[in-house]
Design a protein around this motif. Structure first.
Motif, PDB file in Angstrom:
ATOM      1  N   LEU A  76       1.308  -6.402   2.174  1.00  0.00           N
ATOM      2  CA  LEU A  76       0.776  -6.953   0.988  1.00  0.00           C
ATOM      3  C   LEU A  76      -0.830  -7.348   0.967  1.00  0.00           C
ATOM      4  O   LEU A  76      -1.524  -7.100   0.166  1.00  0.00           O
ATOM      5  N   ALA A  77      -1.097  -7.893   2.099  1.00  0.00           N
ATOM      6  CA  ALA A  77      -2.604  -8.281   2.550  1.00  0.00           C
ATOM      7  C   ALA A  77      -3.249  -7.005   2.376  1.00  0.00           C
ATOM      8  O   ALA A  77      -4.562  -7.008   1.813  1.00  0.00           O
ATOM      9  N   SER A  78      -2.973  -5.980   3.360  1.00  0.00           N
ATOM     10  CA  SER A  78      -3.764  -4.728   3.163  1.00  0.00           C
ATOM     11  C   SER A  78      -3.862  -4.081   1.529  1.00  0.00           C
ATOM     12  O   SER A  78      -4.807  -3.541   1.380  1.00  0.00           O
ATOM     13  N   ILE A  79      -2.652  -4.116   0.816  1.00  0.00           N
ATOM     14  CA  ILE A  79      -2.739  -3.708  -0.540  1.00  0.00           C
ATOM     15  C   ILE A  79      -3.610  -4.343  -1.284  1.00  0.00           C
ATOM     16  O   ILE A  79      -4.529  -3.858  -1.953  1.00  0.00           O
ATOM     17  N   THR A  80      -3.620  -5.756  -1.240  1.00  0.00           N
ATOM     18  CA  THR A  80      -4.657  -6.511  -1.996  1.00  0.00           C
ATOM     19  C   THR A  80      -5.921  -6.313  -1.469  1.00  0.00           C
ATOM     20  O   THR A  80      -6.835  -6.152  -2.281  1.00  0.00           O
ATOM     21  N   GLY A  81      -6.222  -6.436  -0.267  1.00  0.00           N
ATOM     22  CA  GLY A  81      -7.464  -6.223   0.063  1.00  0.00           C
ATOM     23  C   GLY A  81      -8.120  -4.880  -0.173  1.00  0.00           C
ATOM     24  O   GLY A  81      -9.329  -4.968  -0.679  1.00  0.00           O
ATOM     25  N   ASN A  82      -7.424  -3.731  -0.096  1.00  0.00           N
ATOM     26  CA  ASN A  82      -8.066  -2.369  -0.534  1.00  0.00           C
ATOM     27  C   ASN A  82      -8.257  -2.388  -1.788  1.00  0.00           C
ATOM     28  O   ASN A  82      -9.325  -1.814  -2.451  1.00  0.00           O
ATOM     29  N   LEU A  83      -7.511  -2.916  -2.717  1.00  0.00           N
ATOM     30  CA  LEU A  83      -7.432  -2.902  -4.167  1.00  0.00           C
ATOM     31  C   LEU A  83      -8.696  -3.934  -4.625  1.00  0.00           C
ATOM     32  O   LEU A  83      -9.449  -3.374  -5.616  1.00  0.00           O
ATOM     33  N   GLU A  84      -9.057  -4.841  -3.924  1.00  0.00           N
ATOM     34  CA  GLU A  84      -9.735  -5.898  -4.368  1.00  0.00           C
ATOM     35  C   GLU A  84     -11.458  -5.086  -3.932  1.00  0.00           C
ATOM     36  O   GLU A  84     -12.172  -5.218  -5.008  1.00  0.00           O
ATOM     37  N   VAL A  85     -11.419  -4.535  -2.837  1.00  0.00           N
ATOM     38  CA  VAL A  85     -12.760  -3.708  -2.416  1.00  0.00           C
ATOM     39  C   VAL A  85     -12.992  -2.544  -3.734  1.00  0.00           C
ATOM     40  O   VAL A  85     -13.899  -2.363  -3.903  1.00  0.00           O
ATOM     41  N   PHE A  86     -11.772  -1.962  -3.694  1.00  0.00           N
ATOM     42  CA  PHE A  86     -12.002  -0.686  -4.464  1.00  0.00           C
ATOM     43  C   PHE A  86     -12.320  -0.995  -6.202  1.00  0.00           C
ATOM     44  O   PHE A  86     -13.036  -0.310  -6.572  1.00  0.00           O
ATOM     45  N   ALA A  87     -11.862  -2.352  -6.534  1.00  0.00           N
ATOM     46  CA  ALA A  87     -12.406  -2.828  -7.846  1.00  0.00           C
ATOM     47  C   ALA A  87     -13.830  -3.084  -7.954  1.00  0.00           C
ATOM     48  O   ALA A  87     -13.981  -3.393  -9.219  1.00  0.00           O
ATOM     49  N   GLN A  88     -14.687  -3.323  -6.974  1.00  0.00           N
ATOM     50  CA  GLN A  88     -15.936  -3.850  -6.856  1.00  0.00           C
ATOM     51  C   GLN A  88     -16.779  -2.907  -7.663  1.00  0.00           C
ATOM     52  O   GLN A  88     -17.830  -3.243  -8.261  1.00  0.00           O
ATOM     53  N   THR A 134     -12.689  11.323  -3.323  1.00  0.00           N
ATOM     54  CA  THR A 134     -12.168  11.137  -2.338  1.00  0.00           C
ATOM     55  C   THR A 134     -11.825   9.651  -1.827  1.00  0.00           C
ATOM     56  O   THR A 134     -10.714   9.496  -1.235  1.00  0.00           O
ATOM     57  N   GLU A 135     -12.544   8.659  -2.542  1.00  0.00           N
ATOM     58  CA  GLU A 135     -12.332   7.215  -2.161  1.00  0.00           C
ATOM     59  C   GLU A 135     -10.950   6.907  -2.827  1.00  0.00           C
ATOM     60  O   GLU A 135     -10.256   6.108  -2.302  1.00  0.00           O
ATOM     61  N   TYR A 136     -10.688   7.391  -4.041  1.00  0.00           N
ATOM     62  CA  TYR A 136      -9.453   7.289  -4.679  1.00  0.00           C
ATOM     63  C   TYR A 136      -8.301   7.518  -3.934  1.00  0.00           C
ATOM     64  O   TYR A 136      -7.384   7.040  -3.919  1.00  0.00           O
ATOM     65  N   LYS A 137      -8.506   8.882  -3.436  1.00  0.00           N
ATOM     66  CA  LYS A 137      -7.558   9.341  -2.741  1.00  0.00           C
ATOM     67  C   LYS A 137      -7.090   8.599  -1.503  1.00  0.00           C
ATOM     68  O   LYS A 137      -5.919   8.453  -0.930  1.00  0.00           O
ATOM     69  N   SER A 143      -5.320   5.302  -2.330  1.00  0.00           N
ATOM     70  CA  SER A 143      -3.832   5.566  -2.968  1.00  0.00           C
ATOM     71  C   SER A 143      -3.150   5.844  -1.862  1.00  0.00           C
ATOM     72  O   SER A 143      -2.143   5.582  -1.583  1.00  0.00           O
ATOM     73  N   GLU A 144      -3.660   6.679  -0.768  1.00  0.00           N
ATOM     74  CA  GLU A 144      -2.772   6.972   0.578  1.00  0.00           C
ATOM     75  C   GLU A 144      -2.565   5.742   1.269  1.00  0.00           C
ATOM     76  O   GLU A 144      -1.357   5.541   1.735  1.00  0.00           O
ATOM     77  N   THR A 145      -3.505   4.884   1.455  1.00  0.00           N
ATOM     78  CA  THR A 145      -3.335   3.542   2.323  1.00  0.00           C
ATOM     79  C   THR A 145      -2.268   2.501   1.529  1.00  0.00           C
ATOM     80  O   THR A 145      -1.363   2.234   2.128  1.00  0.00           O
ATOM     81  N   VAL A 146      -2.246   2.790   0.226  1.00  0.00           N
ATOM     82  CA  VAL A 146      -1.615   1.912  -0.641  1.00  0.00           C
ATOM     83  C   VAL A 146       0.023   2.468  -0.541  1.00  0.00           C
ATOM     84  O   VAL A 146       0.822   1.782  -0.250  1.00  0.00           O
ATOM     85  N   LEU A 147       0.021   3.659  -0.611  1.00  0.00           N
ATOM     86  CA  LEU A 147       1.344   4.293  -0.491  1.00  0.00           C
ATOM     87  C   LEU A 147       1.980   4.237   0.821  1.00  0.00           C
ATOM     88  O   LEU A 147       3.173   4.140   1.139  1.00  0.00           O
ATOM     89  N   THR A 148       1.187   4.146   1.780  1.00  0.00           N
ATOM     90  CA  THR A 148       1.771   3.906   3.239  1.00  0.00           C
ATOM     91  C   THR A 148       2.365   2.547   3.171  1.00  0.00           C
ATOM     92  O   THR A 148       3.415   2.284   3.890  1.00  0.00           O
ATOM     93  N   GLU A 149       1.551   1.464   2.772  1.00  0.00           N
ATOM     94  CA  GLU A 149       2.028   0.303   2.903  1.00  0.00           C
ATOM     95  C   GLU A 149       3.161  -0.095   2.135  1.00  0.00           C
ATOM     96  O   GLU A 149       4.140  -0.930   2.638  1.00  0.00           O
ATOM     97  N   VAL A 150       3.465   0.602   0.856  1.00  0.00           N
ATOM     98  CA  VAL A 150       4.416   0.519   0.071  1.00  0.00           C
ATOM     99  C   VAL A 150       5.697   0.995   0.686  1.00  0.00           C
ATOM    100  O   VAL A 150       6.838   0.583   0.641  1.00  0.00           O
ATOM    101  N   SER A 151       5.435   2.155   1.228  1.00  0.00           N
ATOM    102  CA  SER A 151       6.455   2.823   2.036  1.00  0.00           C
ATOM    103  C   SER A 151       6.998   1.980   3.257  1.00  0.00           C
ATOM    104  O   SER A 151       8.142   1.930   3.472  1.00  0.00           O
TER     105      SER A 151
END
Length: 451
Positions: free
Chosen positions: A247-259, A265-268, A271-279
Motif C-alpha cells: 500500500l505504501a508503494s502504491i500510494t507513493g507511486n501515485l503521489e509522485v505520478f500525480a505531481q 512510458t512512465e504511465y506504463k 501501472s506495472e508497479t501498481v499491478l505488481t503490488e495489487v497482485s
C-alpha cells in the motif's frame, strides 16, 4: 442464595424429613406394640378373673388360693366385672363405676372375645360359659399411664428433632465452607485473569473429584483462548506488515505520478508497479481466505504428476532464491512415471510444497537443503530436509498455529503463515504431513496416496 446457604438448607431439610419419618415409625410402632401388650395383659386378667370367681366350686382350696394370688397381683390397676346372662353384675372389684351396656355384652356373647377402647380406658370382654350359668367377664384398664409415656416420647422426639436440626445446620454450614473453599480459590484466580495472562493455569485441587476435572477442563479452555489471542495478535501484526509495504508503494507511486504530466512510458511503468503490488495483496488475501477455509481451488480436484508439480515449485524457488541453487539438491528415485500420478487440488498442494521448501531455504542459513521423492509402502513420500537451527522441542506443536514464529528465527523475515497453511492444505487433500526437528535441522515429509 449462595451455594453454601442452599447446601446448608437442603441438608437441614433432608435431615428433618428423614428424622420425622423415623420418628413417625418409632411412635407408631410404640403405640401398636404397647396396645398389644395392654390387651394381652387384660386377656390374661380376664381369664384369671373368670377362674377366680366362677371356678371356685370346681377347684381345690390349694389351686384356688394359687389363682387368688395371681389374680390379686394382676388387678392392682385393673377393673373387673362379671355379668350373668341377664346382664346383672355378679362379681367385681369396683374400681370403675361405669358399667357395660347391654349392646356391649351382647357383642361379647356373639363374638366370644372382644377388645376395644374408649376415651380413657382399654376394655377386654370374654364370654365364659360355666356350670353355674352363662357369664361375661369385662376387664378395663386406665390408659393414663400409657398416654403419659406416649406424650413423653413425643416430647423427647420433638426436642431431639430441634437439637438435631440445629446441629445439622451448624455442621452443614461448617462443612459447606470447607467444601466451598476450593471453589472460592478458583473464583479468586479467575478474577485475576486478564487478556495478557490467560496462559496461566488455575491451581488444581489435590482431590481427584468433579471439581478437579472441571478446573482441568477450564485450564484447557484458557490455553485455547490464550492461543487464539496469540493468533489474533500475530494476525494483526501480519496483516499490518504485509499490507503496509504494497500500500505504501502504491500510494507513493501515485503521489509522485500525480505531481505532473507523464509520458506513455512512465504511465506504463507505474501501472506495472501498481499491478505488481495489487497482485501481491491479492496473493496475501488468497492465503488468508484459504487458511480461514473460505476459499477452495477453482480448478477442483484432478490427477497430476507430482514430479511436474515439484519442478514448477523449484522454478519459483530458484527465481526467488537464485543464490540457493547450488545448495538445493533434488533426487527423484521413482523409475515408473505412471507411479508419480496422484489426485488432489494441484494449485493448493503446489502452494503447500512451495511454502515448506521456501522455509527450508530461508532458515537453512546457507547450508544444503535435500529434497527427495521416493516410493515407500505403496505411497509417494516427498521429504524436505534442511540443516538449519531447527525448532525447539517445546515449540513443535505451536508452529502449526497460524502466524506463529519460532523463538530462534532471529532477524529472518517471515509471516508465520506458510507452515500452518501447508498443514491445512494437506489435511484438506488427504496428504499425510509430518514434522521432525532437532538442533541439526528440520525434516518435513509429505505422503501422497498413489492411484
Amino acid at each position: 442464595m449462595t451455594v453454601r446457604s442452599r447446601l446448608t438448607l437442603i441438608s437441614s431439610f433432608t435431615f428433618g424429613v428423614v428424622f420425622a419419618l423415623v420418628a413417625f415409625v418409632v411412635y407408631y410402632t410404640f403405640v401398636i406394640t404397647s396396645e398389644r401388650i395392654i390387651f394381652s395383659d387384660l386377656q390374661k386378667t380376664g381369664l384369671l378373673s373368670a377362674m377366680f370367681y366362677l371356678e371356685e366350686d370346681e377347684l381345690s382350696t390349694r389351686e384356688h388360693n394359687r389363682i387368688r394370688v395371681d389374680f390379686e397381683a394382676e388387678i392392682q390397676q385393673t377393673d373387673v366385672k362379671v355379668y350373668d346372662r341377664s346382664g346383672r353384675l355378679r362379681y367385681g372389684n369396683g374400681q370403675l363405676r361405669e358399667a357395660a351396656t347391654p349392646a356391649m355384652l351382647q357383642r361379647i356373647r356373639d363374638e366370644g372375645r372382644v377388645r376395644f377402647k374408649t376415651a380413657g380406658y382399654y376394655y377386654y370382654g370374654l364370654h365364659y360359659p360355666d356350670n353355674q350359668g352363662d357369664f361375661v367377664v369385662v376387664v378395663a384398664a386406665d390408659h393414663s399411664f400409657f398416654a403419659a409415656q406416649r406424650n413423653q416420647l413425643l416430647l423427647t422426639m420433638g426436642v431431639a428433632l430441634a437439637i438435631g436440626l440445629l446441629l445439622i445446620f451448624l455442621l452443614s454450614y461448617v462443612l459447606s465452607r470447607i467444601a466451598y473453599r476450593p471453589i472460592s480459590s478458583v473464583i479468586r484466580q479467575v478474577n485475576q485473569l486478564q487478556a495478557h495472562n490467560l496462559e496461566r493455569a488455575l491451581t488444581l485441587p489435590r482431590t481427584k473429584d468433579e471439581l478437579h476435572e472441571l478446573i482441568e477442563t477450564f485450564n484447557g479452555l484458557l490455553l485455547r483462548l490464550s492461543e487464539n489471542f496469540v493468533i489474533q495478535k500475530n494476525f494483526i501484526n501480519y496483516v499490518s506488515h504485509e499490507f503496509k509495504t504494497p500500500l505504501a508503494s502504491i500510494t507513493g507511486n501515485l503521489e509522485v505520478f500525480a505531481q505532473r504530466d507523464r509520458t506513455p512510458t512512465e504511465y506504463k511503468k507505474v501501472s506495472e508497479t501498481v499491478l505488481t503490488e495489487v497482485s501481491q495483496l491479492e496473493h496475501i488475501l488468497n492465503n488468508l481466505m484459504i487458511l480461514a477455509g473460505l476459499r477452495t481451488d477453482s480448478q477442483g480436484s484432478a490427477t497430476y504428476r507430482i514430479d511436474e508439480l515439484l519442478w514448477d515449485v523449484m522454478d519459483r524457488i530458484f527465481e526467488r532464491w537464485p543464490e540457493a541453487k547450488p545448495l538445493v539438491g533434488l533426487d527423484i528415485s521413482v523409475a515408473d512415471a505412471d507411479r508419480l500420478v496422484v489426485k488432489g487440488y494441484r494449485n493448493q498442494l503446489q502452494m503447500a510444497v512451495y511454502n515448506v521448501i521456501d522455509n527450508a531455504v530461508k532458515y537453512a542459513q546457507g547450508k544444503p537443503v535435500a529434497i527427495t521423492l521416493a516410493e515407500s509402502d505403496g505411497a509417494l513420500r516427498l521429504t524436505v530436509q534442511d540443516h538449519g537451527p531447527g525448532i525447539p522441542p517445546t515449540e513443535l506443536q505451536l508452529v502449526h498455529q497460524p502466524f506463529y514464529r519460532g523463538s530462534n528465527v532471529g532477524n529472518t523475515k517471515g509471516s508465520g503463515i506458510g507452515l500452518s497453511l501447508a498443514v491445512l492444505i494437506c489435511k484438506q487433500n488427504g496428504v499425510a504431513f509430518s514434522l521432525a526437528s532437532d538442533a541439526c535441522g528440520t525434516q518435513v515429509m509429505f505422503t501422497f496416496r498413489q492411484l
